[in-house]
Design a protein around this motif. Sequence first.
Motif, PDB file in Angstrom:
ATOM      1  N   ALA A   1      49.061  38.526  34.815  1.00  0.00           N
ATOM      2  CA  ALA A   1      49.193  39.046  33.331  1.00  0.00           C
ATOM      3  C   ALA A   1      47.789  39.310  32.574  1.00  0.00           C
ATOM      4  O   ALA A   1      47.839  40.221  31.946  1.00  0.00           O
ATOM      5  N   HIS A   2      47.488  38.056  32.566  1.00  0.00           N
ATOM      6  CA  HIS A   2      46.350  38.293  31.842  1.00  0.00           C
ATOM      7  C   HIS A   2      45.322  39.388  32.281  1.00  0.00           C
ATOM      8  O   HIS A   2      43.935  39.433  31.682  1.00  0.00           O
ATOM      9  N   LEU A   3      44.878  39.362  33.622  1.00  0.00           N
ATOM     10  CA  LEU A   3      43.982  40.177  33.872  1.00  0.00           C
ATOM     11  C   LEU A   3      44.490  41.930  33.869  1.00  0.00           C
ATOM     12  O   LEU A   3      43.225  42.146  32.887  1.00  0.00           O
ATOM     13  N   VAL A   4      45.858  42.243  33.866  1.00  0.00           N
ATOM     14  CA  VAL A   4      45.116  43.492  33.400  1.00  0.00           C
ATOM     15  C   VAL A   4      45.918  43.764  32.166  1.00  0.00           C
ATOM     16  O   VAL A   4      45.001  44.837  32.295  1.00  0.00           O
ATOM     17  N   SER A   5      46.164  42.824  31.701  1.00  0.00           N
ATOM     18  CA  SER A   5      46.396  43.382  29.869  1.00  0.00           C
ATOM     19  C   SER A   5      44.517  42.949  29.205  1.00  0.00           C
ATOM     20  O   SER A   5      44.344  43.665  28.423  1.00  0.00           O
ATOM     21  N   ASN A   6      43.839  42.293  30.166  1.00  0.00           N
ATOM     22  CA  ASN A   6      42.751  42.160  29.198  1.00  0.00           C
ATOM     23  C   ASN A   6      41.620  42.655  29.824  1.00  0.00           C
ATOM     24  O   ASN A   6      40.752  44.132  28.717  1.00  0.00           O
ATOM     25  N   ARG A   7      42.185  43.895  31.098  1.00  0.00           N
ATOM     26  CA  ARG A   7      41.616  45.246  32.045  1.00  0.00           C
ATOM     27  C   ARG A   7      41.637  46.200  31.079  1.00  0.00           C
ATOM     28  O   ARG A   7      41.399  47.679  29.915  1.00  0.00           O
ATOM     29  N   ILE A   8      43.164  46.128  30.290  1.00  0.00           N
ATOM     30  CA  ILE A   8      43.227  47.237  29.491  1.00  0.00           C
ATOM     31  C   ILE A   8      42.577  47.838  27.919  1.00  0.00           C
ATOM     32  O   ILE A   8      42.206  48.332  27.465  1.00  0.00           O
ATOM     33  N   VAL A   9      42.877  46.720  27.467  1.00  0.00           N
ATOM     34  CA  VAL A   9      41.994  46.421  27.041  1.00  0.00           C
ATOM     35  C   VAL A   9      40.915  46.605  26.723  1.00  0.00           C
ATOM     36  O   VAL A   9      40.257  47.124  25.678  1.00  0.00           O
TER      37      VAL A   9
ATOM     38  N   ILE B   1      44.546  50.876  36.835  1.00  0.00           N
ATOM     39  CA  ILE B   1      44.739  49.418  37.722  1.00  0.00           C
ATOM     40  C   ILE B   1      45.174  49.039  38.895  1.00  0.00           C
ATOM     41  O   ILE B   1      46.549  49.322  38.843  1.00  0.00           O
ATOM     42  N   HIS B   2      44.997  48.469  39.392  1.00  0.00           N
ATOM     43  CA  HIS B   2      45.673  48.412  41.027  1.00  0.00           C
ATOM     44  C   HIS B   2      46.334  46.913  41.596  1.00  0.00           C
ATOM     45  O   HIS B   2      45.985  46.043  40.584  1.00  0.00           O
ATOM     46  N   GLY B   3      46.713  46.998  42.610  1.00  0.00           N
ATOM     47  CA  GLY B   3      46.757  45.701  42.707  1.00  0.00           C
ATOM     48  C   GLY B   3      48.365  44.961  42.840  1.00  0.00           C
ATOM     49  O   GLY B   3      48.479  43.946  43.303  1.00  0.00           O
ATOM     50  N   GLY B   4      49.126  45.971  42.344  1.00  0.00           N
ATOM     51  CA  GLY B   4      50.511  45.676  42.471  1.00  0.00           C
ATOM     52  C   GLY B   4      51.234  45.208  44.210  1.00  0.00           C
ATOM     53  O   GLY B   4      51.973  44.098  43.804  1.00  0.00           O
ATOM     54  N   GLN B   5      50.340  46.235  44.975  1.00  0.00           N
ATOM     55  CA  GLN B   5      51.427  45.784  46.142  1.00  0.00           C
ATOM     56  C   GLN B   5      50.617  44.172  47.057  1.00  0.00           C
ATOM     57  O   GLN B   5      51.708  43.353  47.162  1.00  0.00           O
TER      58      GLN B   5
END
Length: 508
Positions: free
Chosen positions: A298-306, A249-253
């Motif tokens: 945080a919502h997007l990333v956690s959602n993608r993980i799940v 999951i990218h996008g940190g930069q």
Amino acid sequence: MAKATTTIKQVLNYGPEHAAWFAANQTLFNQVCAFYFDVIQAHVKILELSNKEALTALEKLTHITQRNPAPVMPLDEVAEDIPAMFRRAAIHAALGSARSFFSHLARWQKAKEKAEAKGKKFHERPPVPPRTWNKSASLYAGMWKERSDSSIVLKVWTGICWSWMKVRITGRELPIDAELGSPQLIRKGNQWYLHTPIERQFKSSGTIEKQVTTNKQTKICSVDLNINENIAVCTIRTVEGSILATTFIHGGQRVNGFRKKLLGRIARNRHKTGILAENEQDNVHLWNNIRHVDEQVAHLVSNRIVQFAKQHEATVLVFEHLGNLKPTKGKYSKRGNEKRAFWMKGRIFRYARYKAYHAGILTSRVNPRNTSRECARCHSLVARYAEGQPAEGYTYGAPLVACHQCGMRGNADRNASLVIGQRLTQRYQKQEKPPTPLLAKREPKGSGVGIPQDAKSRNRPSLQSARHGDSNEHGTGAPHRRQKLSATEGVKVVGKPSAHLTYPCRKA
Ligand SMILES: [Zn+2]
């Protein structure tokens, strides 16, 4: 069966005069709560009863009926004509507060006695009962009716009388066939909301320990959270060790750049004004922007993980413990940014945990020690380096790893996520068997069974050295910021190329 509760929050649409009714209703609710708290304080023994028995006892003490014409502390002296369900909601709210207060008090007394027994001075102040009450009114059955997707009829205290009022609702719809709890009237700012808890039952597959020890095919999704470009790297792995999928999951930069820009702006603004007013938020707009982006990501990333875990039917989600934030030197914007990136990791974990729970997935955390320094294949220490550099030493935060023991090469974050997954299974396996038979057990896997071709080619951590030159080809997770380099520059060929084709590979 396990239970999960969610709250559906809906906006109430009402005329301006009705806001005053909701407020009056809440004030009355809190008056009744405070009254019952006093009753409980006068009859502390009530707290030894169950909630149901306590309710009966409290009603006997306060409520006038034909059979009970002269209760000890009549509620009518505080407020008349309280509907039964309003009273009961207030009683339960007061009971909750009282139980909390008295257990705090008991803990304080215990600590005090302990200190005094040792002859020490005890400075902690005793807990005090609530001085003000600011509870939201619960609407038990009977206080509301005719609920549809777009409206509800509520019984509220208008300040003068009890009245039924119809309110329009907007926002999330209630899921069909969900078990509804009692809605609550909640004030946020100037707006009133209706919060409805809903309960969902689902089949649970048992504790993590049970899943890991009894079913070798249990799929574990392990997640490595970072503060660099790869915000999260997830791998799916069975307990016996087959690796089935990886996602980056990218996008940190982008988030970091955006946040740093705003923090820099705040720093400059502060520099210009010189002093900060006390009790007043400066740069409100900029801070809000930062907060919203962090929350959103945080919502997007956690959602993608799940989602990823669900898609691969993983039933366990594992993270590493966050450890401590190491303070860095640098500008305000840099320090502030790293702090926020660190906080965001915590937030992603918390959000992923509850989202996973609602999908029937349990979450665990493992010791973070050296997860990035350990080889996922042979557990020796790895070299971490950036592209174009020799594969040796350990450069903190560099994107690539190489293991000189077994020849594993690959993405550092992916390697870390694999190690995290292994730690979870090791935790339970260690208790039964010594580590050596474990390795022997895994041996047949190395001989090339069980990994789908697709997973093999996409997800192996090891890459033939020639591919290192081609930055976008690297695994599934080539951070795009990496520079293109000539294919041979600085890359040592370690290990036999054939060893790269299967994973996990034989140790010897
Ligand atoms: Zn190795």
